[in-house]
Design a protein around this motif. Structure first.
Motif, PDB file in Angstrom:
ATOM      1  N   ASN A  22       0.821  -1.208   0.000  1.00  0.00           N
ATOM      2  CA  ASN A  22       0.000   0.000   0.000  1.00  0.00           C
ATOM      3  C   ASN A  22       0.858   1.263   0.000  1.00  0.00           C
ATOM      4  O   ASN A  22       0.515   2.256  -0.644  1.00  0.00           O
ATOM      5  CB  ASN A  22      -0.930  -0.002   1.217  1.00  0.00           C
ATOM      6  N   GLU A  27      -1.767   4.079  -2.209  1.00  0.00           N
ATOM      7  CA  GLU A  27      -3.162   3.984  -1.788  1.00  0.00           C
ATOM      8  C   GLU A  27      -3.431   2.558  -1.325  1.00  0.00           C
ATOM      9  O   GLU A  27      -2.637   1.643  -1.589  1.00  0.00           O
ATOM     10  CB  GLU A  27      -4.129   4.361  -2.914  1.00  0.00           C
ATOM     11  N   LYS A  28      -4.548   2.370  -0.618  1.00  0.00           N
ATOM     12  CA  LYS A  28      -4.845   1.058  -0.056  1.00  0.00           C
ATOM     13  C   LYS A  28      -5.460   0.143  -1.104  1.00  0.00           C
ATOM     14  O   LYS A  28      -6.582   0.337  -1.540  1.00  0.00           O
ATOM     15  CB  LYS A  28      -5.803   1.207   1.130  1.00  0.00           C
ATOM     16  N   THR A 181      -3.783   1.230 -10.612  1.00  0.00           N
ATOM     17  CA  THR A 181      -2.931   0.943  -9.464  1.00  0.00           C
ATOM     18  C   THR A 181      -3.072  -0.490  -8.948  1.00  0.00           C
ATOM     19  O   THR A 181      -2.298  -0.917  -8.092  1.00  0.00           O
ATOM     20  CB  THR A 181      -3.241   1.905  -8.297  1.00  0.00           C
ATOM     21  N   ASP A 260     -15.076   2.173   4.095  1.00  0.00           N
ATOM     22  CA  ASP A 260     -13.906   1.931   3.245  1.00  0.00           C
ATOM     23  C   ASP A 260     -14.307   1.670   1.795  1.00  0.00           C
ATOM     24  O   ASP A 260     -13.602   2.068   0.866  1.00  0.00           O
ATOM     25  CB  ASP A 260     -13.105   0.739   3.779  1.00  0.00           C
ATOM     26  N   ARG A 263     -14.907   4.985   0.298  1.00  0.00           N
ATOM     27  CA  ARG A 263     -13.638   5.677   0.076  1.00  0.00           C
ATOM     28  C   ARG A 263     -12.968   5.153  -1.190  1.00  0.00           C
ATOM     29  O   ARG A 263     -12.412   5.921  -1.985  1.00  0.00           O
ATOM     30  CB  ARG A 263     -12.733   5.487   1.296  1.00  0.00           C
ATOM     31  N   PHE A 264     -13.026   3.839  -1.386  1.00  0.00           N
ATOM     32  CA  PHE A 264     -12.392   3.237  -2.561  1.00  0.00           C
ATOM     33  C   PHE A 264     -13.155   3.575  -3.841  1.00  0.00           C
ATOM     34  O   PHE A 264     -12.549   3.914  -4.865  1.00  0.00           O
ATOM     35  CB  PHE A 264     -12.317   1.720  -2.396  1.00  0.00           C
TER      36      PHE A 264
END
Length: 294
Positions: A22, A27-28, A181, A260, A263-264
């Motif tokens: 990450n 980014e996660k 990504t 989450d 957010r993604f």
């Protein structure tokens, strides 16, 4: 001419591979937890820097398997250290080579690929000079291209690691578009996010016996994403713990996951979750494949 490098991140469970992934990508894209064997699948994180694209492969922690799912995870590691341009062996700052590291070093030798020793968690050291004994111990066992101490948690040393990785890129067209990504489908990312919340909120063996299946993934005209997810566990007693008193635990897991997911995805998500029992699914070839581990 563009350049690319396929780079495997290998190490024992809970050494920080997903956290490092990450940090490298920025980014996660890989879930993390304080429990070992969090990662089950091979996940690629893509870093494109001008004319160079680095494809990092996050692998499950190398361990002694006890189930067919464990066999699958260990095979992923074996396959991922073969036919790559570089291997990052991620270790903790301990001047001792354990059996898991010995096994990984044997696989690295067999692959013939160059390797960099990455010593993680240096933020836990009170005496930085103790790194010298760690470096000496591993340098006697294998001729690494470089040794790079880092703290993935605090991003210390990560930029230097990226610069070192670039040196192993070879002339090649990019494997992925420049703005990508990760190679993970959105449905898979949503399932992994939910599984991460199971790992954080549940104790002992229960979260390791869970799998998540996304049964609905659709977008409304307004942009809202509707997700239906089924959480599978191995025992009826585990189902009750996951749901919790008056549904409190499942509600918390779902709420944490929804945040989450939003957010993604960059938009509002409506998430519904259910819990079902599939006894001993980790030893069923059919169910392992059905849950996306293939």
């Amino acid at each position: 001419m563009s350049k690319t490098a396929m780079i495997t991140i290998a190490g024992r469970p809970n050494v920080g591979k997903s956290t490092l992934m990450n940090r490298l990508v920025g980014e996660k894209i890989a879930i993390v937890s304080n429990k070992p064997q969090t990662t089950r699948n091979r996940i690629s994180g893509i870093v494109t820097r001008e004319d160079t694209q680095l494809v990092f492969i996050d692998t499950p922690g190398f361990h002694k398997p006890r189930t067919k799912l464990g066999d699958y995870m260990v095979n992923i590691v074996r396959e991922s250290v073969a036919d790559v341009d570089l291997i990052l062996l991620l270790v903790e700052p301990i001047a001792n080579i354990g059996p898991q590291e010995e096994a990984l070093l044997a696989q690295i030798r067999a692959s013939g690929a160059p390797a960099i020793l990455v010593i993680n968690k240096i933020d836990t050291l009170t005496d930085k000079e103790s790194l010298l004994s760690v470096i000496a111990t591993y340098s006697e066992a294998f001729e690494f291209e470089a040794v790079i101490p880092i703290s993935a948690r605090y991003k210390d040393g990560v930029e230097g690691l990226l610069n070192a990785c670039e040196k192993f890129a070879v002339d090649s067209p990019f494997f992925f578009p420049e703005d990508v990504t990760s190679d993970q489908p959105e449905r898979q990312v949503m399932a992994e996010i939910i599984r991460e919340k199971l790992l954080w909120n549940l104790d002992r063996e229960i979260p390791h016996g869970t799998a998540v299946e996304i049964t609905k993934f659709s977008e409304r005209d307004s942009g809202v994403i509707d997700i239906d997810a089924t959480i599978y566990c191995e025992k009826q007693s585990h189902k009750g713990i996951i749901i919790g008193k008056n549904g409190a635990m499942l509600k918390k897991i779902s709420s944490d996951a929804r945040k989450d997911c939003e957010r993604f995805m960059g938009t509002k998500v409506f998430l519904q979750t259910w819990v079902k029992v599939k006894e001993n699914w980790r030893d069923s070839d059919f169910l392992i494949r059905n849950f996306g581990y293939e």
